[in-house]
Motif scaffolding. Structure first.
Motif, PDB file in Angstrom:
ATOM      1  N   ALA A   1       0.839  -1.201   0.000  1.00  0.00           N
ATOM      2  CA  ALA A   1       0.000   0.000   0.000  1.00  0.00           C
ATOM      3  C   ALA A   1       0.872   1.248   0.000  1.00  0.00           C
ATOM      4  O   ALA A   1       1.894   1.306   0.699  1.00  0.00           O
ATOM      5  CB  ALA A   1      -0.924   0.009   1.217  1.00  0.00           C
ATOM      6  N   GLU A   2       0.451   2.220  -0.778  1.00  0.00           N
ATOM      7  CA  GLU A   2       1.111   3.522  -0.842  1.00  0.00           C
ATOM      8  C   GLU A   2       0.079   4.609  -0.589  1.00  0.00           C
ATOM      9  O   GLU A   2      -1.016   4.568  -1.148  1.00  0.00           O
ATOM     10  CB  GLU A   2       1.732   3.760  -2.229  1.00  0.00           C
ATOM     11  CG  GLU A   2       2.821   2.794  -2.632  1.00  0.00           C
ATOM     12  CD  GLU A   2       4.179   3.067  -2.009  1.00  0.00           C
ATOM     13  OE1 GLU A   2       4.296   3.993  -1.182  1.00  0.00           O
ATOM     14  OE2 GLU A   2       5.126   2.348  -2.353  1.00  0.00           O
ATOM     15  N   VAL A   3       0.423   5.559   0.283  1.00  0.00           N
ATOM     16  CA  VAL A   3      -0.380   6.759   0.467  1.00  0.00           C
ATOM     17  C   VAL A   3       0.156   7.769  -0.542  1.00  0.00           C
ATOM     18  O   VAL A   3       1.354   8.081  -0.538  1.00  0.00           O
ATOM     19  CB  VAL A   3      -0.287   7.297   1.908  1.00  0.00           C
ATOM     20  CG1 VAL A   3      -1.122   8.565   2.057  1.00  0.00           C
ATOM     21  CG2 VAL A   3      -0.723   6.228   2.911  1.00  0.00           C
ATOM     22  N   LEU A   4      -0.713   8.249  -1.417  1.00  0.00           N
ATOM     23  CA  LEU A   4      -0.269   9.095  -2.521  1.00  0.00           C
ATOM     24  C   LEU A   4       0.084  10.504  -2.061  1.00  0.00           C
ATOM     25  O   LEU A   4      -0.658  11.136  -1.312  1.00  0.00           O
ATOM     26  CB  LEU A   4      -1.364   9.159  -3.585  1.00  0.00           C
ATOM     27  CG  LEU A   4      -1.733   7.824  -4.221  1.00  0.00           C
ATOM     28  CD1 LEU A   4      -2.914   8.000  -5.166  1.00  0.00           C
ATOM     29  CD2 LEU A   4      -0.549   7.199  -4.929  1.00  0.00           C
ATOM     30  N   SER A   5       1.219  10.976  -2.534  1.00  0.00           N
ATOM     31  CA  SER A   5       1.665  12.353  -2.324  1.00  0.00           C
ATOM     32  C   SER A   5       1.672  13.055  -3.673  1.00  0.00           C
ATOM     33  O   SER A   5       1.838  12.407  -4.707  1.00  0.00           O
ATOM     34  CB  SER A   5       3.089  12.376  -1.747  1.00  0.00           C
ATOM     35  OG  SER A   5       3.147  11.685  -0.530  1.00  0.00           O
ATOM     36  N   ASP A   6       1.523  14.372  -3.667  1.00  0.00           N
ATOM     37  CA  ASP A   6       1.540  15.107  -4.934  1.00  0.00           C
ATOM     38  C   ASP A   6       2.814  14.825  -5.719  1.00  0.00           C
ATOM     39  O   ASP A   6       2.775  14.677  -6.939  1.00  0.00           O
ATOM     40  CB  ASP A   6       1.394  16.616  -4.694  1.00  0.00           C
ATOM     41  CG  ASP A   6      -0.026  17.016  -4.316  1.00  0.00           C
ATOM     42  OD1 ASP A   6      -0.965  16.251  -4.629  1.00  0.00           O
ATOM     43  OD2 ASP A   6      -0.195  18.083  -3.710  1.00  0.00           O
TER      44      ASP A   6
END
Length: 183
Positions: free
Chosen positions: A104-109
């Motif tokens: 899982a990855e938490v999306l960053s700009d």
């Protein structure tokens, strides 16, 4: 993500990363310094880590946060926000895992395009990987990509009010649970 512009072999990368105060990811000879995250990024990751950790207690599976690398041959070394491995071979090395079933990855700009595209392409090489989860910081949205029996990938998008199914580990959760206590 800023790459060091000259080719580095994987052994050199591992020395750089081990001796550095900044974490670095490696992809096909290029080394990328990892940027810091936001408070929203941290809260979402903590919420998901907490839910999965509780769910996996007493099983043969292990949950890891962004301090442990996922590797495939000499192709890449990445630090996912979190991942789960149930493969006993992943207990042999304390800093590098090769057989995750869920990432899982938490999306960053600054990284969302890379996470959605090139990183996903790389992760698909991991035969053990069953699910790849992308969590938005800006809206309550979770994108779950699942490997199908024919080795293609199907995507399900969950929004606020939906129940997320993480079939690789047999867990269901509400999208809202990931966004608890955000500012």
């Amino acid at each position: 993500m800023i790459a060091i512009p000259n080719y580095i072999n994987p052994d050199e990368y591992l020395i750089i990363d081990r001796d550095s105060l900044t974490r670095h990811e490696y992809r096909r000879g290029l080394v990328y310094a990892m940027a810091g995250g936001s408070d929203s990024h941290a809260r979402i990751a903590i919420n998901l880590l907490s839910l999965i950790n509780f769910h996996l207690r007493g099983t043969a599976c292990r949950l890891y946060n962004g301090d442990v690398k996922v590797n495939y041959r000499d192709e890449f070394y990445y630090y996912p926000d979190l991942f789960v491995t149930c493969d006993p071979r992943d207990r042999e090395n304390r800093t590098i895992k090769r057989y995750p079933k869920l990432i899982a990855e938490v999306l960053s700009d600054s990284t969302k395009d890379f996470d959605r595209n090139l990183k996903f392409t790389d992760y698909q090489q991991l035969e053990s990987l069953e699910e790849y989860v992308l969590i938005s910081q800006d809206t309550q949205q979770v994108e779950c990509r699942r490997r199908q029996p024919d080795n293609t990938w199907a995507t399900t998008v969950y929004k606020n009010g939906d129940h997320v199914t993480l079939s690789s580990i047999g867990l269901e959760l509400d999208v809202a649970e990931l966004y608890l206590d955000l500012n």
